[in-house]
Design a protein around this motif. Structure first.
Motif, PDB file in Angstrom:
ATOM      1  N   GLY A 141       0.787  -1.224   0.000  1.00 17.31           N
ATOM      2  CA  GLY A 141       0.000   0.000   0.000  1.00 17.31           C
ATOM      3  C   GLY A 141       0.821   1.278   0.000  1.00 17.31           C
ATOM      4  O   GLY A 141       0.280   2.361   0.136  1.00 17.31           O
ATOM      5  N   LYS A 142       2.139   1.158  -0.136  1.00 12.96           N
ATOM      6  CA  LYS A 142       3.004   2.341  -0.181  1.00 12.96           C
ATOM      7  C   LYS A 142       3.033   2.891  -1.598  1.00 12.96           C
ATOM      8  O   LYS A 142       3.109   2.144  -2.577  1.00 12.96           O
ATOM      9  CB  LYS A 142       4.415   1.992   0.271  1.00 12.96           C
ATOM     10  CG  LYS A 142       4.475   1.545   1.713  1.00 12.96           C
ATOM     11  CD  LYS A 142       5.863   1.110   2.097  1.00 12.96           C
ATOM     12  CE  LYS A 142       5.867   0.544   3.510  1.00 12.96           C
ATOM     13  NZ  LYS A 142       7.126  -0.109   3.833  1.00 12.96           N
ATOM     14  N   GLU A 143       3.004   4.223  -1.690  1.00  9.68           N
ATOM     15  CA  GLU A 143       2.945   4.875  -3.002  1.00  9.68           C
ATOM     16  C   GLU A 143       4.298   4.865  -3.704  1.00  9.68           C
ATOM     17  O   GLU A 143       5.328   5.169  -3.110  1.00  9.68           O
ATOM     18  CB  GLU A 143       2.449   6.317  -2.844  1.00  9.68           C
ATOM     19  CG  GLU A 143       2.116   6.962  -4.163  1.00  9.68           C
ATOM     20  CD  GLU A 143       1.343   8.258  -4.012  1.00  9.68           C
ATOM     21  OE1 GLU A 143       1.069   8.875  -5.041  1.00  9.68           O
ATOM     22  OE2 GLU A 143       1.025   8.645  -2.873  1.00  9.68           O
ATOM     23  N   LEU A 144       4.259   4.484  -4.987  1.00  5.22           N
ATOM     24  CA  LEU A 144       5.434   4.555  -5.844  1.00  5.22           C
ATOM     25  C   LEU A 144       5.398   5.882  -6.589  1.00  5.22           C
ATOM     26  O   LEU A 144       4.329   6.344  -6.991  1.00  5.22           O
ATOM     27  CB  LEU A 144       5.436   3.401  -6.854  1.00  5.22           C
ATOM     28  CG  LEU A 144       5.518   2.000  -6.260  1.00  5.22           C
ATOM     29  CD1 LEU A 144       5.147   0.960  -7.306  1.00  5.22           C
ATOM     30  CD2 LEU A 144       6.919   1.739  -5.734  1.00  5.22           C
ATOM     31  N   ALA A 145       6.557   6.504  -6.773  1.00  4.17           N
ATOM     32  CA  ALA A 145       6.623   7.795  -7.458  1.00  4.17           C
ATOM     33  C   ALA A 145       6.234   7.630  -8.924  1.00  4.17           C
ATOM     34  O   ALA A 145       6.710   6.725  -9.605  1.00  4.17           O
ATOM     35  CB  ALA A 145       8.020   8.379  -7.349  1.00  4.17           C
ATOM     36  N   THR A 146       5.349   8.492  -9.401  1.00  5.06           N
ATOM     37  CA  THR A 146       4.941   8.494 -10.804  1.00  5.06           C
ATOM     38  C   THR A 146       5.086   9.899 -11.360  1.00  5.06           C
ATOM     39  O   THR A 146       5.276  10.859 -10.619  1.00  5.06           O
ATOM     40  CB  THR A 146       3.483   8.021 -10.970  1.00  5.06           C
ATOM     41  OG1 THR A 146       2.623   8.914 -10.250  1.00  5.06           O
ATOM     42  CG2 THR A 146       3.290   6.600 -10.483  1.00  5.06           C
ATOM     43  N   LYS A 147       4.986   9.999 -12.666  1.00  5.37           N
ATOM     44  CA  LYS A 147       5.047  11.282 -13.358  1.00  5.37           C
ATOM     45  C   LYS A 147       3.759  11.451 -14.145  1.00  5.37           C
ATOM     46  O   LYS A 147       2.895  10.585 -14.126  1.00  5.37           O
ATOM     47  CB  LYS A 147       6.261  11.311 -14.287  1.00  5.37           C
ATOM     48  CG  LYS A 147       7.575  11.136 -13.544  1.00  5.37           C
ATOM     49  CD  LYS A 147       8.726  11.137 -14.507  1.00  5.37           C
ATOM     50  CE  LYS A 147      10.032  10.953 -13.729  1.00  5.37           C
ATOM     51  NZ  LYS A 147      11.182  10.851 -14.598  1.00  5.37           N
ATOM     52  N   GLU A 148       3.632  12.551 -14.850  1.00  2.00           N
ATOM     53  CA  GLU A 148       2.450  12.774 -15.680  1.00  2.00           C
ATOM     54  C   GLU A 148       2.314  11.666 -16.719  1.00  2.00           C
ATOM     55  O   GLU A 148       1.228  11.230 -17.039  1.00  2.00           O
ATOM     56  CB  GLU A 148       2.497  14.145 -16.348  1.00  2.00           C
ATOM     57  CG  GLU A 148       1.251  14.495 -17.135  1.00  2.00           C
ATOM     58  CD  GLU A 148      -0.046  14.538 -16.333  1.00  2.00           C
ATOM     59  OE1 GLU A 148      -1.113  14.279 -16.913  1.00  2.00           O
ATOM     60  OE2 GLU A 148       0.007  14.821 -15.123  1.00  2.00           O
ATOM     61  N   ALA A 149       3.442  11.184 -17.255  1.00  2.00           N
ATOM     62  CA  ALA A 149       3.457  10.021 -18.142  1.00  2.00           C
ATOM     63  C   ALA A 149       4.303   8.945 -17.451  1.00  2.00           C
ATOM     64  O   ALA A 149       5.479   9.160 -17.172  1.00  2.00           O
ATOM     65  CB  ALA A 149       4.032  10.365 -19.502  1.00  2.00           C
ATOM     66  N   THR A 150       3.700   7.817 -17.154  1.00  2.00           N
ATOM     67  CA  THR A 150       4.380   6.722 -16.471  1.00  2.00           C
ATOM     68  C   THR A 150       4.438   5.528 -17.412  1.00  2.00           C
ATOM     69  O   THR A 150       3.433   5.158 -18.012  1.00  2.00           O
ATOM     70  CB  THR A 150       3.621   6.339 -15.184  1.00  2.00           C
ATOM     71  OG1 THR A 150       3.544   7.489 -14.338  1.00  2.00           O
ATOM     72  CG2 THR A 150       4.305   5.225 -14.434  1.00  2.00           C
ATOM     73  N   TYR A 151       5.614   4.951 -17.559  1.00  2.00           N
ATOM     74  CA  TYR A 151       5.827   3.816 -18.455  1.00  2.00           C
ATOM     75  C   TYR A 151       5.960   2.552 -17.614  1.00  2.00           C
ATOM     76  O   TYR A 151       6.905   2.417 -16.844  1.00  2.00           O
ATOM     77  CB  TYR A 151       7.085   4.040 -19.298  1.00  2.00           C
ATOM     78  CG  TYR A 151       6.964   5.232 -20.215  1.00  2.00           C
ATOM     79  CD1 TYR A 151       6.692   5.064 -21.563  1.00  2.00           C
ATOM     80  CD2 TYR A 151       7.098   6.530 -19.725  1.00  2.00           C
ATOM     81  CE1 TYR A 151       6.563   6.157 -22.409  1.00  2.00           C
ATOM     82  CE2 TYR A 151       6.973   7.628 -20.551  1.00  2.00           C
ATOM     83  CZ  TYR A 151       6.700   7.437 -21.898  1.00  2.00           C
ATOM     84  OH  TYR A 151       6.569   8.523 -22.719  1.00  2.00           O
ATOM     85  N   LEU A 152       5.008   1.639 -17.775  1.00  2.00           N
ATOM     86  CA  LEU A 152       4.980   0.416 -16.979  1.00  2.00           C
ATOM     87  C   LEU A 152       5.418  -0.781 -17.821  1.00  2.00           C
ATOM     88  O   LEU A 152       4.935  -0.986 -18.937  1.00  2.00           O
ATOM     89  CB  LEU A 152       3.573   0.175 -16.428  1.00  2.00           C
ATOM     90  CG  LEU A 152       3.045   1.255 -15.491  1.00  2.00           C
ATOM     91  CD1 LEU A 152       1.594   0.965 -15.117  1.00  2.00           C
ATOM     92  CD2 LEU A 152       3.912   1.366 -14.250  1.00  2.00           C
ATOM     93  N   CYS A 153       6.327  -1.576 -17.267  1.00  2.00           N
ATOM     94  CA  CYS A 153       6.904  -2.737 -17.949  1.00  2.00           C
ATOM     95  C   CYS A 153       5.837  -3.790 -18.232  1.00  2.00           C
ATOM     96  O   CYS A 153       5.037  -4.126 -17.376  1.00  2.00           O
ATOM     97  CB  CYS A 153       8.006  -3.325 -17.072  1.00  2.00           C
ATOM     98  SG  CYS A 153       8.750  -4.828 -17.733  1.00  2.00           S
ATOM     99  N   ARG A 154       5.862  -4.338 -19.448  1.00  2.00           N
ATOM    100  CA  ARG A 154       5.018  -5.486 -19.802  1.00  2.00           C
ATOM    101  C   ARG A 154       5.845  -6.738 -20.043  1.00  2.00           C
ATOM    102  O   ARG A 154       5.318  -7.839 -20.031  1.00  2.00           O
ATOM    103  CB  ARG A 154       4.226  -5.214 -21.091  1.00  2.00           C
ATOM    104  CG  ARG A 154       3.139  -4.229 -20.968  1.00  2.00           C
ATOM    105  CD  ARG A 154       2.160  -4.316 -22.125  1.00  2.00           C
ATOM    106  NE  ARG A 154       2.769  -4.138 -23.431  1.00  2.00           N
ATOM    107  CZ  ARG A 154       2.401  -4.808 -24.527  1.00  2.00           C
ATOM    108  NH1 ARG A 154       1.449  -5.719 -24.482  1.00  2.00           N
ATOM    109  NH2 ARG A 154       2.988  -4.568 -25.676  1.00  2.00           N
TER     110      ARG A 154
END
Length: 70
Positions: free
Chosen positions: A33-46
């Motif tokens: 439940g801890k927040e991970l830092a994100t940006k306006e555009a977040t690129y998530l690994c597939r």
């Protein structure tokens, strides 16, 4: 399992042979439940090859193929 909480209008694009591109403000939480830092555009690994999961590092280039169409 990690959860994604949407806080504003969000657009998710499945990049050909690449990551999920999340545009818009999101709260991305880890399994505790801890927040991970994100940006306006977040690129998530597939592909699973990133050394910085869940974020994409470009490690997929030439090693991952997936083209998704609606």
């Amino acid at each position: 399992m990690s959860e994604v909480h949407v806080t504003t209008d969000v657009k998710i694009t499945v990049a050909d042979n690449g990551p999920l591109i999340v545009n818009g403000g999101i709260d991305l939480l880890d399994g505790e439940g801890k927040e991970l830092a994100t940006k306006e555009a977040t690129y998530l690994c597939r592909c699973g090859l990133s050394s910085n999961k869940p974020f994409c590092t470009g490690a997929h280039k030439g090693k991952f193929e997936s083209v998704v169409r609606a």
